[in-house]
Design a protein around this motif. Structure first.
Motif, short mmCIF file in Angstrom:
data_model
loop_
_atom_site.label_atom_id
_atom_site.label_comp_id
_atom_site.label_asym_id
_atom_site.label_seq_id
_atom_site.Cartn_x
_atom_site.Cartn_y
_atom_site.Cartn_z
N ARG A 113 0.80 -1.22 -0.04
CA ARG A 113 0.05 0.19 -0.11
C ARG A 113 0.88 1.22 -0.01
O ARG A 113 0.18 2.43 -0.14
CB ARG A 113 -0.97 -0.15 1.30
N TYR A 114 2.23 1.00 0.15
CA TYR A 114 3.03 2.48 0.36
C TYR A 114 3.61 2.38 -1.06
O TYR A 114 3.72 3.75 -1.44
CB TYR A 114 3.97 2.09 1.36
N ASP A 115 4.12 1.54 -1.78
CA ASP A 115 4.77 1.83 -3.16
C ASP A 115 4.17 1.07 -4.14
O ASP A 115 4.78 0.41 -5.07
CB ASP A 115 6.31 1.12 -2.85
N LEU A 116 2.98 0.98 -4.40
CA LEU A 116 2.14 0.12 -5.26
C LEU A 116 2.55 0.70 -6.70
O LEU A 116 2.64 -0.20 -7.42
CB LEU A 116 0.71 0.37 -5.18
N PHE A 117 2.83 1.98 -7.12
CA PHE A 117 2.95 2.45 -8.41
C PHE A 117 4.28 1.70 -8.84
O PHE A 117 4.67 1.19 -9.69
CB PHE A 117 2.97 3.84 -8.18
N SER A 118 5.18 2.09 -7.91
CA SER A 118 6.83 1.62 -8.09
C SER A 118 6.75 -0.01 -8.28
O SER A 118 7.39 -0.73 -9.25
CB SER A 118 7.55 1.93 -7.00
N LEU A 119 5.99 -0.58 -7.22
CA LEU A 119 5.95 -1.93 -7.52
C LEU A 119 5.35 -2.60 -8.53
O LEU A 119 5.57 -3.51 -9.27
CB LEU A 119 5.31 -2.53 -6.10
N SER A 120 4.23 -2.00 -8.96
CA SER A 120 3.37 -2.24 -10.42
C SER A 120 4.56 -2.20 -11.61
O SER A 120 4.54 -3.20 -12.29
CB SER A 120 2.43 -1.30 -10.47
N TRP A 121 5.16 -1.17 -11.61
CA TRP A 121 5.87 -1.20 -12.79
C TRP A 121 7.16 -2.05 -12.99
O TRP A 121 7.58 -2.70 -13.69
CB TRP A 121 6.72 0.35 -12.94
N ASN A 122 7.52 -2.16 -11.55
CA ASN A 122 8.78 -3.18 -11.40
C ASN A 122 8.07 -4.68 -11.75
O ASN A 122 8.87 -5.58 -12.52
CB ASN A 122 9.19 -3.42 -10.01
N THR A 123 7.08 -5.17 -11.17
CA THR A 123 6.40 -6.42 -11.58
C THR A 123 6.20 -6.62 -13.04
O THR A 123 6.43 -7.61 -13.49
CB THR A 123 5.37 -6.53 -10.42
N ALA A 124 5.77 -5.51 -13.71
CA ALA A 124 5.41 -5.64 -15.29
C ALA A 124 6.55 -5.95 -15.92
O ALA A 124 6.54 -6.55 -16.94
CB ALA A 124 4.82 -4.51 -15.59
N GLY A 125 7.41 -5.35 -15.40
CA GLY A 125 8.84 -5.45 -16.20
C GLY A 125 9.44 -6.62 -16.18
O GLY A 125 9.92 -7.35 -16.95
N ARG A 126 9.28 -7.17 -14.86
CA ARG A 126 9.88 -8.58 -14.60
C ARG A 126 9.07 -9.68 -14.93
O ARG A 126 9.67 -10.76 -15.67
CB ARG A 126 10.12 -8.73 -13.00
N LEU A 127 7.55 -9.62 -15.00
CA LEU A 127 7.05 -10.81 -15.31
C LEU A 127 6.58 -10.55 -16.86
O LEU A 127 5.96 -11.79 -17.32
CB LEU A 127 5.85 -10.90 -14.42
N ILE A 128 6.52 -9.32 -17.44
CA ILE A 128 5.81 -9.32 -18.81
C ILE A 128 7.05 -9.15 -19.84
O ILE A 128 7.26 -9.89 -20.78
CB ILE A 128 4.87 -8.40 -18.84
#
Length: 200
Positions: A113-128
């Protein structure tokens, strides 16, 4: 850049059988030392005195030492005693389910809940992005379907739970890393089947 070996091994045995497991084992034999060296070096400040500590940290890393010992033993042509071989098979059979249990137990969702935007970009880069790039390289290199699927599976894996320990050891943002690991592992459940369906 780290990858969850336990999830990868579970997938290889299920999806690609013994041949896939063998190819994946050869892949991670190279990848584990390389990734651990890069991970340790990433925390180095580039100072003259720091490089010696970094070099020592690389050489005493248990994952690197384990891979080096296994590769050297394999190249030596020596065989295991029958009793020792049976013992190692039992330990190997237990290690995968225990590792998968530890993956689930290590997940921490409080940081999301604190870093959702950064974590989402990181996750999209890693998994997609990474597996799609890996697929493009496989097509360019002319790999067959099985080889390509194994490489793409490898680059589709979420980051390893051990990244949290490494980050904490080197006094990085371990809570943020816990969020990265948790979100990537959770999203992998949906991203991996989707990628396999789209690409293969």
């Amino acid at each position: 850049i780290r990858f969850n070996t336990y999830i990868g091994l579970a997938l290889m045995g299920t999806l690609f059988g013994a041949k896939g497991m063998q190819m994946f084992a050869m892949l991670i034999a190279v990848a584990i030392p390389a990734v651990n060296i890069l991970s340790v070096m990433a925390f180095s400040q580039g100072q003259r005195g720091q490089w010696l500590n970094t070099l020592w940290a690389v050489f005493k890393n248990p994952l690197i030492l384990g891979c080096a010992a296994g590769i050297l033993f394999n190249l030596s042509g020596l065989g295991l005693l029958s009793g020792m071989q049976s013992l190692l098979k039992i330990l190997a059979a237990m290690s995968l389910p225990l590792g998968l249990l530890s993956v689930g137990a290590a997940l921490q969702f409080g940081q999301l809940r604190y870093d959702l935007f950064s974590l989402s970009w990181n996750t999209a880069g890693r998994l997609i992005a990474m597996p799609c790039l890996a697929y493009a390289v496989c097509m360019w290199a002319g790999l067959d379907t099985l080889q390509s699927a194994i490489v793409v599976t490898f680059f589709s894996l979420p980051t390893a739970s051990a990244a949290y320990i490494l980050t904490r050891y080197f006094q990085g943002d371990s809570q943020l890393m816990a969020g990265v690991i948790s979100l990537q592992t959770l999203c992998f459940i949906a991203s991996f089947p989707l990628l396999m369906w789209l690409l293969y």
